[in-house]
Design a protein around this motif. Sequence first.
Motif, PDB file in Angstrom:
ATOM      1  N   SER A  66     -18.903 -71.100  -7.802  1.00  0.00           N
ATOM      2  CA  SER A  66     -18.056 -70.608  -6.724  1.00  0.00           C
ATOM      3  C   SER A  66     -17.150 -71.730  -6.248  1.00  0.00           C
ATOM      4  O   SER A  66     -17.454 -72.915  -6.435  1.00  0.00           O
ATOM      5  CB  SER A  66     -18.891 -70.075  -5.555  1.00  0.00           C
ATOM      6  OG  SER A  66     -19.612 -71.108  -4.946  1.00  0.00           O
ATOM      7  N   ARG A  67     -16.023 -71.329  -5.654  1.00  0.00           N
ATOM      8  CA  ARG A  67     -15.107 -72.307  -5.076  1.00  0.00           C
ATOM      9  C   ARG A  67     -14.332 -71.644  -3.949  1.00  0.00           C
ATOM     10  O   ARG A  67     -14.110 -70.429  -3.951  1.00  0.00           O
ATOM     11  CB  ARG A  67     -14.169 -72.900  -6.118  1.00  0.00           C
ATOM     12  CG  ARG A  67     -13.164 -71.923  -6.686  1.00  0.00           C
ATOM     13  CD  ARG A  67     -12.327 -72.573  -7.767  1.00  0.00           C
ATOM     14  NE  ARG A  67     -11.343 -71.603  -8.220  1.00  0.00           N
ATOM     15  CZ  ARG A  67     -10.096 -71.891  -8.473  1.00  0.00           C
ATOM     16  NH1 ARG A  67      -9.680 -73.122  -8.356  1.00  0.00           N
ATOM     17  NH2 ARG A  67      -9.262 -70.960  -8.868  1.00  0.00           N
ATOM     18  N   GLU A  68     -13.938 -72.454  -3.001  1.00  0.00           N
ATOM     19  CA  GLU A  68     -13.203 -71.971  -1.837  1.00  0.00           C
ATOM     20  C   GLU A  68     -11.721 -71.857  -2.206  1.00  0.00           C
ATOM     21  O   GLU A  68     -11.149 -72.770  -2.795  1.00  0.00           O
ATOM     22  CB  GLU A  68     -13.389 -72.950  -0.678  1.00  0.00           C
ATOM     23  CG  GLU A  68     -13.010 -72.412   0.666  1.00  0.00           C
ATOM     24  CD  GLU A  68     -13.950 -71.327   1.167  1.00  0.00           C
ATOM     25  OE1 GLU A  68     -13.523 -70.549   2.014  1.00  0.00           O
ATOM     26  OE2 GLU A  68     -15.093 -71.251   0.710  1.00  0.00           O
ATOM     27  N   GLN A  69     -11.118 -70.732  -1.880  1.00  0.00           N
ATOM     28  CA  GLN A  69      -9.700 -70.492  -2.113  1.00  0.00           C
ATOM     29  C   GLN A  69      -8.995 -70.501  -0.759  1.00  0.00           C
ATOM     30  O   GLN A  69      -9.435 -69.827   0.170  1.00  0.00           O
ATOM     31  CB  GLN A  69      -9.472 -69.120  -2.751  1.00  0.00           C
ATOM     32  CG  GLN A  69     -10.009 -68.987  -4.150  1.00  0.00           C
ATOM     33  CD  GLN A  69      -9.129 -69.673  -5.147  1.00  0.00           C
ATOM     34  OE1 GLN A  69      -9.358 -70.832  -5.472  1.00  0.00           O
ATOM     35  NE2 GLN A  69      -8.118 -68.992  -5.623  1.00  0.00           N
ATOM     36  N   VAL A  70      -7.910 -71.244  -0.631  1.00  0.00           N
ATOM     37  CA  VAL A  70      -7.120 -71.257   0.598  1.00  0.00           C
ATOM     38  C   VAL A  70      -5.740 -70.715   0.265  1.00  0.00           C
ATOM     39  O   VAL A  70      -5.101 -71.160  -0.696  1.00  0.00           O
ATOM     40  CB  VAL A  70      -7.012 -72.693   1.179  1.00  0.00           C
ATOM     41  CG1 VAL A  70      -6.142 -72.708   2.412  1.00  0.00           C
ATOM     42  CG2 VAL A  70      -8.395 -73.243   1.490  1.00  0.00           C
ATOM     43  N   SER A  71      -5.298 -69.736   1.060  1.00  0.00           N
ATOM     44  CA  SER A  71      -3.981 -69.127   0.849  1.00  0.00           C
ATOM     45  C   SER A  71      -3.115 -69.379   2.075  1.00  0.00           C
ATOM     46  O   SER A  71      -3.552 -69.166   3.208  1.00  0.00           O
ATOM     47  CB  SER A  71      -4.110 -67.623   0.639  1.00  0.00           C
ATOM     48  OG  SER A  71      -4.874 -67.347  -0.497  1.00  0.00           O
ATOM     49  N   ILE A  98     -28.314 -69.519  -6.212  1.00  0.00           N
ATOM     50  CA  ILE A  98     -27.804 -68.530  -5.270  1.00  0.00           C
ATOM     51  C   ILE A  98     -29.021 -67.922  -4.576  1.00  0.00           C
ATOM     52  O   ILE A  98     -30.153 -68.158  -4.994  1.00  0.00           O
ATOM     53  CB  ILE A  98     -26.962 -67.428  -5.955  1.00  0.00           C
ATOM     54  CG1 ILE A  98     -27.772 -66.703  -7.043  1.00  0.00           C
ATOM     55  CG2 ILE A  98     -25.673 -68.007  -6.523  1.00  0.00           C
ATOM     56  CD1 ILE A  98     -27.058 -65.530  -7.689  1.00  0.00           C
ATOM     57  N   SER A  99     -28.777 -67.160  -3.534  1.00  0.00           N
ATOM     58  CA  SER A  99     -29.905 -66.586  -2.795  1.00  0.00           C
ATOM     59  C   SER A  99     -30.678 -65.617  -3.686  1.00  0.00           C
ATOM     60  O   SER A  99     -30.130 -65.026  -4.617  1.00  0.00           O
ATOM     61  CB  SER A  99     -29.400 -65.848  -1.553  1.00  0.00           C
ATOM     62  OG  SER A  99     -28.865 -64.586  -1.890  1.00  0.00           O
ATOM     63  N   ASP A 100     -31.946 -65.470  -3.381  1.00  0.00           N
ATOM     64  CA  ASP A 100     -32.778 -64.529  -4.136  1.00  0.00           C
ATOM     65  C   ASP A 100     -32.256 -63.102  -4.003  1.00  0.00           C
ATOM     66  O   ASP A 100     -32.364 -62.310  -4.935  1.00  0.00           O
ATOM     67  CB  ASP A 100     -34.234 -64.606  -3.661  1.00  0.00           C
ATOM     68  CG  ASP A 100     -34.933 -65.886  -4.134  1.00  0.00           C
ATOM     69  OD1 ASP A 100     -34.411 -66.546  -5.062  1.00  0.00           O
ATOM     70  OD2 ASP A 100     -35.989 -66.222  -3.566  1.00  0.00           O
ATOM     71  N   LEU A 101     -31.677 -62.785  -2.851  1.00  0.00           N
ATOM     72  CA  LEU A 101     -31.116 -61.439  -2.664  1.00  0.00           C
ATOM     73  C   LEU A 101     -29.920 -61.204  -3.586  1.00  0.00           C
ATOM     74  O   LEU A 101     -29.782 -60.132  -4.183  1.00  0.00           O
ATOM     75  CB  LEU A 101     -30.726 -61.224  -1.197  1.00  0.00           C
ATOM     76  CG  LEU A 101     -31.891 -61.181  -0.209  1.00  0.00           C
ATOM     77  CD1 LEU A 101     -31.373 -61.174   1.222  1.00  0.00           C
ATOM     78  CD2 LEU A 101     -32.771 -59.975  -0.479  1.00  0.00           C
ATOM     79  N   ASP A 102     -29.054 -62.208  -3.706  1.00  0.00           N
ATOM     80  CA  ASP A 102     -27.909 -62.073  -4.612  1.00  0.00           C
ATOM     81  C   ASP A 102     -28.362 -62.010  -6.070  1.00  0.00           C
ATOM     82  O   ASP A 102     -27.815 -61.264  -6.868  1.00  0.00           O
ATOM     83  CB  ASP A 102     -26.903 -63.207  -4.402  1.00  0.00           C
ATOM     84  CG  ASP A 102     -26.091 -63.027  -3.128  1.00  0.00           C
ATOM     85  OD1 ASP A 102     -25.990 -61.884  -2.630  1.00  0.00           O
ATOM     86  OD2 ASP A 102     -25.563 -64.034  -2.615  1.00  0.00           O
ATOM     87  N   THR A 127     -17.666 -66.871  -9.824  1.00  0.00           N
ATOM     88  CA  THR A 127     -17.660 -66.542 -11.244  1.00  0.00           C
ATOM     89  C   THR A 127     -19.095 -66.298 -11.682  1.00  0.00           C
ATOM     90  O   THR A 127     -19.981 -67.109 -11.400  1.00  0.00           O
ATOM     91  CB  THR A 127     -17.042 -67.675 -12.082  1.00  0.00           C
ATOM     92  OG1 THR A 127     -15.719 -67.922 -11.614  1.00  0.00           O
ATOM     93  CG2 THR A 127     -16.987 -67.307 -13.560  1.00  0.00           C
ATOM     94  N   LEU A 128     -19.308 -65.175 -12.341  1.00  0.00           N
ATOM     95  CA  LEU A 128     -20.611 -64.833 -12.888  1.00  0.00           C
ATOM     96  C   LEU A 128     -20.514 -64.873 -14.405  1.00  0.00           C
ATOM     97  O   LEU A 128     -19.605 -64.290 -14.988  1.00  0.00           O
ATOM     98  CB  LEU A 128     -21.025 -63.423 -12.437  1.00  0.00           C
ATOM     99  CG  LEU A 128     -22.264 -62.834 -13.116  1.00  0.00           C
ATOM    100  CD1 LEU A 128     -23.514 -63.637 -12.769  1.00  0.00           C
ATOM    101  CD2 LEU A 128     -22.437 -61.367 -12.716  1.00  0.00           C
TER     102      LEU A 128
END
Length: 181
Positions: free
Chosen positions: A88-93, A51-55, A127-128
């Motif tokens: 992470s995963r993309e959720q489509v609703s 993940i990004s260093d900022l995150d 998810t962390l």
Amino acid sequence: MKTLKLLPILLLFILASCDTVQVYSDYDRSVDFAPYKTFAFMKSGIDKVEISDLDKKRILNAIDRQMQAKGFTKSETPDLLVNIFTKSREQVSVNQFNAGWGYGWGYGWNPYMYGGQTTVSSSTEGTLYIDLIDAKKKELVWQGEGTGTLSKNMDEKDVIVNDIVTQILAQYPPTLPKAKK
């Protein structure tokens, strides 16, 4: 008048669709958690998180605050090593809403109604995982997991990360079940 009757149902759907954080934890039941008083981050594991260093910084700062709020202190010779990893995963609703008059059945949802509307939205679910490792034994003793919807908005990211970390670490130390008499 029928609109007033539909208002509570509409509010219920809105509240039910609000994002919440789902949190779980697991731990080694044979471990006594009372002696753990110090911690340090496990740099070798955290460096591998994609993940990004900022995150990463947001997550580590939130963990640091929560651990210190629990009475832990950072140490060069820690009792616990803290490691993280993410998914992470993309959720489509797809949501369909039909409002109008249809075949004499009145207002409300009806598959034969006129005036239907379909909306499609997507979001990223992240998810962390927070691992607490016994520094001497190099064994995982506790793991917390939190899943929630992520945002690209910087201000929202701070709030979301703090919320997820706070809820995950609220489950540490584990409450051991009382022995049956």
